[in-house]
Structures are given as structure tokens and as C-alpha cells.
Design an enzyme around this catalytic site. Sequence first.
Site, PDB file in Angstrom:
ATOM      1  N   ARG A 182      34.106  42.051  36.505  1.00 26.73           N
ATOM      2  CA  ARG A 182      34.900  43.180  36.984  1.00 26.73           C
ATOM      3  C   ARG A 182      36.388  42.954  36.767  1.00 26.73           C
ATOM      4  NH1 ARG A 182      35.158  44.907  43.339  1.00 26.73           N
ATOM      5  NH2 ARG A 182      36.945  43.536  43.426  1.00 26.73           N
ATOM      6  N   CYS A 192      39.911  44.840  38.369  1.00 27.68           N
ATOM      7  CA  CYS A 192      40.334  45.781  39.408  1.00 27.68           C
ATOM      8  C   CYS A 192      41.859  45.794  39.427  1.00 27.68           C
ATOM      9  CB  CYS A 192      39.776  45.367  40.767  1.00 27.68           C
ATOM     10  SG  CYS A 192      40.072  46.584  42.074  1.00 27.68           S
TER      11      CYS A 192
END
Length: 124
Positions: A102, A104
Site C-alpha cells: 500500500r 497512502c
Amino acid sequence: MSKIIVSENAPKAIGPYSQAVCAGGMIYTSGQIAINPQSGDVEACTIEAQTEQVCKNIKAILEDGGSGIEKVVKTTCFLKDMKDFAAFNAVYEKYFVSKPARSCVAVKELPKNVLVEVDTIAEM
């Protein structure tokens, strides 16, 4: 050859793009925001409620494309305010239990002035 994925269970694209594209055995979803697919509106006001709607939208697109949220290998998450990071994570982790890779980041502004947007890459 790529295939465009269209889900009636997720919001229609609000621009010149597809909800998702399948290519090379992978599904690439466009960024999803907290639009309720039934009303076509952003109804949620909190980061928690918006993240919940975003995850439901992603799940619907992936399932209608022949994959699933458990097959996601990468997400990119955009938050309007990093102060929402912990609250966002509390909802996110309920959906992405496989813990995909991920990124972010905080951004200045998102479409329809929402608080969060997420896109994914998933295996078929």
C-alpha cells in the site's frame, strides 16, 4: 487484450474512464470515492463512513469482474487529511485482511470534496 469491467453495484464513472480494467490476469480499479451507487451521491460525512463506502464500492467492482477483495495485491490511498490516518486504517483493515502492499498519501483536494479515495490492483 484488456477488458473493461462495469459494475451496476458500484458508482458509475464520473469522467472519461472505466470503473476497472482487466489485463494480463490482473484487475486495475480506478480510484473509488464514497459515492452511494444507488443514489449517485456522496452521503457519508465522516472518514469512517466514507472509507466504508469506498471499500464496498471496490469489493463490488472486483467481484463483478471475477476477482475479490482478498485478491488485492496493491492499494493506493489518498486522504484529504493525514489526521484521519488512524480512523481510515480502522475501517480499511476490516476489508483488506490480506494486507496488500500500500501507498497512502495526503492530497490537497479530491473529487466531490470527499475525504478519501482508494484504487487497487488485484489478481483474477
